[in-house]
Design a protein around this motif. Structure first.
Motif, short mmCIF file in Angstrom:
data_model
loop_
_atom_site.label_atom_id
_atom_site.label_comp_id
_atom_site.label_asym_id
_atom_site.label_seq_id
_atom_site.Cartn_x
_atom_site.Cartn_y
_atom_site.Cartn_z
N GLY A 1 9.90 11.29 -33.99
CA GLY A 1 10.24 12.64 -34.23
C GLY A 1 11.44 13.27 -35.01
N PHE A 2 12.17 12.37 -35.60
CA PHE A 2 13.25 12.75 -36.54
C PHE A 2 12.70 12.66 -38.13
N ALA A 3 13.10 13.64 -38.79
CA ALA A 3 13.04 13.97 -40.30
C ALA A 3 14.02 12.83 -40.95
N TYR A 4 13.59 12.76 -42.14
CA TYR A 4 14.44 11.75 -42.92
C TYR A 4 16.06 12.29 -43.00
N ARG A 5 16.31 13.29 -43.08
CA ARG A 5 17.66 13.77 -43.16
C ARG A 5 18.48 13.71 -42.01
N ARG B 1 14.48 -3.87 -47.79
CA ARG B 1 15.90 -4.83 -47.62
C ARG B 1 16.18 -4.74 -46.01
N ARG B 2 16.76 -5.63 -45.93
CA ARG B 2 17.21 -6.13 -44.40
C ARG B 2 18.07 -5.04 -43.77
N GLU B 3 18.98 -4.50 -44.67
CA GLU B 3 19.82 -3.61 -44.10
C GLU B 3 19.16 -2.09 -43.78
N VAL B 4 18.12 -2.13 -44.80
CA VAL B 4 17.46 -0.55 -44.58
C VAL B 4 16.73 -0.48 -43.03
N VAL B 5 16.08 -1.84 -42.96
CA VAL B 5 15.44 -2.19 -41.55
C VAL B 5 16.33 -1.87 -40.35
N GLU B 6 17.37 -2.55 -40.39
CA GLU B 6 18.21 -2.40 -39.47
C GLU B 6 18.97 -1.13 -39.07
N SER B 7 19.27 -0.49 -40.26
CA SER B 7 19.83 0.97 -40.09
C SER B 7 18.85 1.94 -39.69
N PHE B 8 17.69 1.92 -40.18
CA PHE B 8 16.67 2.66 -39.85
C PHE B 8 16.14 2.44 -38.29
N VAL B 9 15.73 1.30 -37.86
CA VAL B 9 15.35 0.92 -36.53
C VAL B 9 16.57 1.60 -35.53
N ARG B 10 17.71 1.31 -35.79
CA ARG B 10 18.84 1.72 -35.12
C ARG B 10 18.95 3.47 -34.94
N ALA B 11 18.90 4.00 -36.01
CA ALA B 11 18.90 5.38 -36.03
C ALA B 11 17.71 6.20 -35.39
N CYS B 12 16.55 5.41 -35.33
CA CYS B 12 15.37 5.98 -34.51
C CYS B 12 15.85 5.95 -32.76
N GLY B 13 16.95 5.27 -32.64
CA GLY B 13 17.45 5.17 -31.21
C GLY B 13 16.82 4.02 -30.56
N ARG B 14 16.68 2.97 -31.23
CA ARG B 14 16.20 1.77 -30.46
C ARG B 14 17.18 0.98 -30.03
N ASP B 15 16.93 0.17 -28.90
CA ASP B 15 18.22 -0.48 -28.35
C ASP B 15 18.42 -1.99 -29.27
N PRO B 16 19.56 -2.29 -29.18
CA PRO B 16 19.99 -3.65 -30.14
C PRO B 16 19.08 -4.73 -30.01
N GLU B 17 18.58 -5.19 -28.91
CA GLU B 17 17.48 -6.16 -28.77
C GLU B 17 16.29 -5.99 -29.88
N GLU B 18 15.88 -4.60 -29.70
CA GLU B 18 14.63 -4.36 -30.42
C GLU B 18 15.03 -4.25 -32.25
N LEU C 1 17.57 11.23 -39.67
CA LEU C 1 17.65 9.70 -39.59
C LEU C 1 18.92 9.40 -40.21
N GLU C 2 19.02 10.01 -41.69
CA GLU C 2 20.36 9.71 -42.31
C GLU C 2 21.47 10.22 -41.64
N ARG C 3 21.48 11.22 -40.92
CA ARG C 3 22.68 11.85 -40.23
C ARG C 3 22.96 10.68 -38.88
N ARG C 4 21.84 10.35 -38.42
CA ARG C 4 21.97 9.50 -37.08
C ARG C 4 22.40 7.97 -37.55
N ALA C 5 22.24 7.68 -38.67
CA ALA C 5 22.75 6.33 -39.19
C ALA C 5 23.94 6.45 -39.60
N ALA C 6 24.39 7.49 -40.18
CA ALA C 6 25.93 7.66 -40.36
C ALA C 6 26.62 7.67 -38.95
N GLU C 7 26.28 8.28 -37.92
CA GLU C 7 26.95 8.35 -36.69
C GLU C 7 26.84 6.84 -36.30
#
Length: 170
Positions: free
Chosen positions: A31-35, A64-81, A37-43
């Protein structure tokens, strides 16, 4: 509900295109917009420009690996996911595939490469071609210069020859 998207192990993607489709599902369900997700990633201490994310999710190639990792984390997924998504991305980058009816990947194995092997060859091939063109042009130009004839009538008798001009008398 953010956690209703299945993990990579549950769907065993077979291509980069399918992997990116699943990432789009994660974004849509977050449910997050791109901006946002950018803010959540920075947090989270990550750098994830909204333009980079939008571009990565529009393509069919593996992000890229870093994009996937940052994105999934910004979406609120747990570390295992997050780790599961990164493992799946790395598996695809290595070219591994799941055997029929198995949750274990097969394929090349070995260390994860930061660039897919076929892309690595294209970069080296491009650079090699450029070097070849530059060297070829230089050799051809030098040969042309050596072979060029100046008419004898244009050179006075007192002028030194090309060889004498190149190597001064000692």
């Amino acid at each position: 509900m953010a956690n209703s998207v299945r993990t990579p192990e549950e769907w065993q993607s077979v291509s980069s295109r399918e992997f990116v489709e699943r990432l789009r599902e994660v974004k849509d369900r977050s449910g997050f917009a791109y901006r946002e997700l950018e803010r959540r990633a920075a947090e989270n201490g990550d750098v994830l420009p909204h333009s980079t994310l939008a571009s990565a999710l529009k393509r069919e190639s593996l992000p890229r690996r870093e994009v996937v990792e940052s994105f999934v984390r910004a979406c609120g997924r747990d570390p295992e996911e997050v780790d599961a998504w990164v493992r799946e991305r790395d598996r695809l980058a290595r070219g591994e595939q799941y055997p029929q009816g198995s949750a274990e990947p097969r394929g090349h194995g070995g260390a994860v490469e930061s660039v897919a092997p076929d892309r690595q060859r294209r970069v080296v091939g491009w650079r090699g071609s450029l070097v070849g063109v530059v060297i070829g042009t230089a050799v051809t130009s030098f040969g042309w210069w050596l072979a060029s004839d100046v008419p004898d009538s244009a050179v006075p008798d007192s002028a030194p020859s090309r060889c004498e001009a190149s190597f001064p008398a000692s």
